[in-house]
Enzyme design. Structure first.
Site, PDB file in Angstrom:
ATOM      1  N   GLU A 163       0.854  -1.191   0.000  1.00 39.98           N
ATOM      2  CA  GLU A 163       0.000   0.000   0.000  1.00 39.98           C
ATOM      3  C   GLU A 163       0.888   1.237   0.000  1.00 39.98           C
ATOM      4  OE1 GLU A 163      -2.860   0.018   3.198  1.00 39.98           O
ATOM      5  OE2 GLU A 163      -3.726   1.918   2.536  1.00 39.98           O
TER       6      GLU A 163
ATOM      7  N   ASN B 293      -6.720   1.518   2.779  1.00 41.01           N
ATOM      8  CA  ASN B 293      -7.438   2.771   3.004  1.00 41.01           C
ATOM      9  C   ASN B 293      -6.977   3.866   2.045  1.00 41.01           C
ATOM     10  OD1 ASN B 293      -8.644   1.402   5.111  1.00 41.01           O
ATOM     11  ND2 ASN B 293      -7.380   2.325   6.702  1.00 41.01           N
TER      12      ASN B 293
ATOM     13  N   ASN C 296     -12.275  -0.666  -0.987  1.00 40.86           N
ATOM     14  CA  ASN C 296     -11.619  -1.251   0.190  1.00 40.86           C
ATOM     15  C   ASN C 296     -12.397  -0.921   1.462  1.00 40.86           C
ATOM     16  OD1 ASN C 296      -9.061  -2.406   1.508  1.00 40.86           O
ATOM     17  ND2 ASN C 296      -9.254  -0.436   2.544  1.00 40.86           N
ATOM     18  N   GLU C 297     -12.698  -1.933   2.241  1.00 41.66           N
ATOM     19  CA  GLU C 297     -13.322  -1.773   3.570  1.00 41.66           C
ATOM     20  C   GLU C 297     -14.400  -0.682   3.580  1.00 41.66           C
ATOM     21  OE1 GLU C 297     -10.225  -1.465   6.581  1.00 41.66           O
ATOM     22  OE2 GLU C 297      -9.669  -3.556   6.295  1.00 41.66           O
TER      23      GLU C 297
ATOM     24  N   TYR D   2      -7.006  -8.990  11.320  1.00 48.43           N
ATOM     25  CA  TYR D   2      -5.711  -8.887  12.011  1.00 48.43           C
ATOM     26  C   TYR D   2      -5.910  -9.325  13.452  1.00 48.43           C
ATOM     27  CZ  TYR D   2      -4.459  -5.822   8.068  1.00 48.43           C
ATOM     28  OH  TYR D   2      -4.211  -5.300   6.818  1.00 48.43           O
TER      29      TYR D   2
ATOM     30  N   GLU E 217      -6.544  -9.313   3.271  1.00 54.27           N
ATOM     31  CA  GLU E 217      -5.700  -8.680   4.303  1.00 54.27           C
ATOM     32  C   GLU E 217      -5.749  -9.587   5.527  1.00 54.27           C
ATOM     33  OE1 GLU E 217      -5.969  -4.542   5.321  1.00 54.27           O
ATOM     34  OE2 GLU E 217      -6.623  -4.005   3.296  1.00 54.27           O
TER      35      GLU E 217
ATOM     36  N   GLN F 292       1.300  -6.601   5.460  1.00 53.64           N
ATOM     37  CA  GLN F 292       1.672  -6.262   4.097  1.00 53.64           C
ATOM     38  C   GLN F 292       3.040  -6.895   3.805  1.00 53.64           C
ATOM     39  OE1 GLN F 292       0.975  -2.125   3.130  1.00 53.64           O
ATOM     40  NE2 GLN F 292      -0.987  -2.070   4.189  1.00 53.64           N
TER      41      GLN F 292
HETATM   42  O1  AHR Z   1      -3.108  -2.861   6.096  1.00 53.21           O
HETATM   43  C1  AHR Z   1      -3.336  -1.695   6.815  1.00 53.21           C
HETATM   44  C2  AHR Z   1      -4.779  -1.215   6.709  1.00 53.21           C
HETATM   45  O2  AHR Z   1      -5.616  -2.144   7.329  1.00 53.21           O
HETATM   46  C3  AHR Z   1      -5.346  -1.093   5.317  1.00 53.21           C
HETATM   47  O3  AHR Z   1      -5.046   0.115   4.710  1.00 53.21           O
HETATM   48  C4  AHR Z   1      -6.817  -1.225   5.548  1.00 53.21           C
HETATM   49  O4  AHR Z   1      -7.481  -1.788   4.450  1.00 53.21           O
HETATM   50  C5  AHR Z   1      -6.918  -2.066   6.797  1.00 53.21           C
HETATM   51  O5  AHR Z   1      -7.758  -1.503   7.734  1.00 53.21           O
END
Ligand code: AHR
Length: 510
Positions: A28, A73, A173-174, A245, A293, A353
């Site tokens: 990103e 994001n 995205n999200e 995550y 992700e 990432q």
């Molecule tokens: O990977 C970091 C962030 O986590 C990304 O930009 C977003 O998509 C997610 O919330």
């Protein structure tokens, strides 16, 4: 008495052929991922284009099949036109998601060149936050159309004659998250994604599209978001996305390592929601999942919240630079096993990432690129986990944790590479106190011999690697034999294990 687990694998008990894109990753425009990560013209290893060769080599070693780009994001206020054409004409922009300055020095064409150097495809995400159908279509025309139209000719004018032919595209995205620039309700997003999908397919019918799912399993709108948005997009897209995550926030390692139970539940719920919409629509298509992700992310949370608010606008600030320890590597191993257990539906997954930002690879500005602990399970799975995922018939001792009950001490999966005639067992012992004997029946693999048993183990769960010293590294151990149709081994307490078998008379240590 010592503890024991039993497993049986068989060529005929298949989960699925694994889509290699399950070993994807993510770059990103965030922090030092691009500027100071993959690109740093001032670094002594930089090539003529400014790409760090040391980073490139580490990425190549991982054999990453696909890389999500440019966000995250970031993408929700990205103006792709700013990132192409003569460098002198590219504007600097205020990047709002991470409060940084985006110089646009690296743009679509440069990233495409870099991704070719590391042998990866791109999964391109379009901005459905502050922009919409027309900018997504223009971008697709720029990337994939041969020529003879406004945006394809612009690409040619920019020196890129051959179209990029990007196959996989993410529709935003999200978009369920209130933090997302241009956040939408499920109906707003569903309508926009469906209309954009329809138009994009007119330009290139061969593309694959990913509809935005929930940002994480605990979102209050999950799984209603999936049901409502897929009601609009189901017959127009190929995948729905999942993000997740985890972190050991309460310093309770047993509980942390049990969080893949939740991940498993998340995957199953998204799968059922997709199948419910399939039934509702009397559709013949089966929706696949793009877990685009996933990782451990929490070490840097506090820091980045503070620095985000207090620092001046700047290019490539150090953000989300989690330093991973040994237990994080175990968790990444467990997450990989979970993805493989569901490889019948999870066809794409992206470790988020790749460089500097919550990443397996770190760079020192003036110095070297180095491997974090989590580099290794990802490397092993990507390298040895190609082929067919086999049903792991597994019985293991269990334990309870603060949030989970009946958690298996041993979590494992086996992958059969029918081309190379190898079998790899990936196993984590998440019991922190006891070594566990594992007997794994392999009767359908007659004539297979042990190639190697690789282990990541460490006395200190909190041990990290640093730029100066990489101490958490895998080693080969001699604690495994094949006898009477079984692999017999000991899985050390708190360990990641890669047990590789190959058909006799072949040397397969490459
Ligand atoms: O990977 C970091 C962030 O986590 C990304 O930009 C977003 O998509 C997610 O919330």
């Amino acid at each position: 008495m010592s503890k024991s687990a039993k497993m049986v694998i068989d060529k005929d008990y298949k989960i699925s052929r694994i889509d290699k894109r399950i070993y994807g990753s993510f770059i990103e425009h965030l922090g030092r991922a691009v500027y100071g990560g993959i690109y740093d013209p001032s670094n002594k290893t930089a090539d003529e284009l400014g790409f760090r060769q040391d980073v490139l080599e580490l990425v190549k070693e991982l054999e990453v099949p696909i890389i999500k780009y440019p966000g995250g994001n970031f993408v929700s206020n990205f103006f792709w036109e700013d990132s192409v054409g003569p460098l002198s004409e590219r504007p600097s922009r205020l990047e709002l998601a991470w409060r940084s300055l985006e110089s646009n020095e690296i743009g679509l064409n440069e990233f495409s060149t870099w991704s070719k150097k590391v042998n990866s495809d791109i999964m391109m995400i379009v901005n459905l936050g502050t922009r919409g159908t027309s900018s997504a279509c223009n971008l697709l025309e720029y990337c994939n159309h041969e020529g003879g139209s406004k945006y394809s000719d612009l690409r040619i004018k920019h020196g890129v004659k051959t179209p990029h032919k990007i196959k996989t595209w993410g529709l935003g995205n999200e978009m369920d998250g209130t933090w997302q620039i241009g956040h939408k309700t499920p109906d707003e997003y569903g309508r926009l994604a469906a209309e954009t999908a329809r138009a994009m397919r007119q330009i290139d019918p061969d593309i694959e599209l990913v509809s935005c799912g929930s940002s994480f399993a605990a979102m209050p709108t999950f799984p209603e978001w999936e049901a409502l948005t897929l009601d609009h997009t189901y017959d127009l897209v190929d995948f729905v996305s999942l993000h997740q995550y985890y972190g050991n926030r309460n310093n309770d390692t047993e509980n942390f390592l049990a969080m893949t139970e939740e991940m498993e539940h998340f995957i199953k719920t998204v799968t059922s929601t997709c199948d419910y919409i399939k039934a509702k629509k009397r559709s013949k298509r089966t929706m696949n999942l793009s877990f685009d992700e996933w990782n451990v992310w929490f070490h840097s949370n506090q820091d980045s919240d503070n620095t985000m608010k207090n620092r001046p606008w700047q290019k490539g600030p150090a953000l989300l630079e989690d330093i991973y320890n040994f237990e994080d590597a175990l968790m990444v191993g467990l997450m990989l096993i979970t993805l493989l257990k569901h490889s019948d539906r999870v066809k794409i997954a992206c470790l988020a990432q790749l460089v500097n930002v919550i990443a397996p690879i770190m760079t020192e500005p003036e110095g070297r690129a180095w491997k974090q602990t989590i580099y290794y399970p990802y490397l092993h799975a990507s390298k040895y986990g190609r082929g067919i995922a086999l049903q792991p018939m597994l019985s293991s001792p269990k334990h309870d944790t603060a949030d989970f009950t009946d958690v298996k001490d041993i979590e494992a999966i086996a992958v059969y590479d029918d081309e190379k005639e190898t079998v790899t067992i990936f196993a984590v012992n998440r019991n922190l106190k006891d070594n566990i004997n594992l007997n794994c029946g392999i009767r359908s693999f007659e004539g297979y011999e042990l190639l190697e048993h690789i282990v990541l183990e460490c006395d200190d769960l909190k041990k990290s690697n640093t730029a100066k010293q990489e101490t958490v590294v895998p080693k080969k151990v001699q604690r495994t034999v094949i006898e009477e149709g079984e692999v017999k081994t000991v899985l050390a307490k708190a360990s990641w294990n890669v047990i590789r078998l190959g058909k006799s008379n072949f040397i397969r240590l490459s």
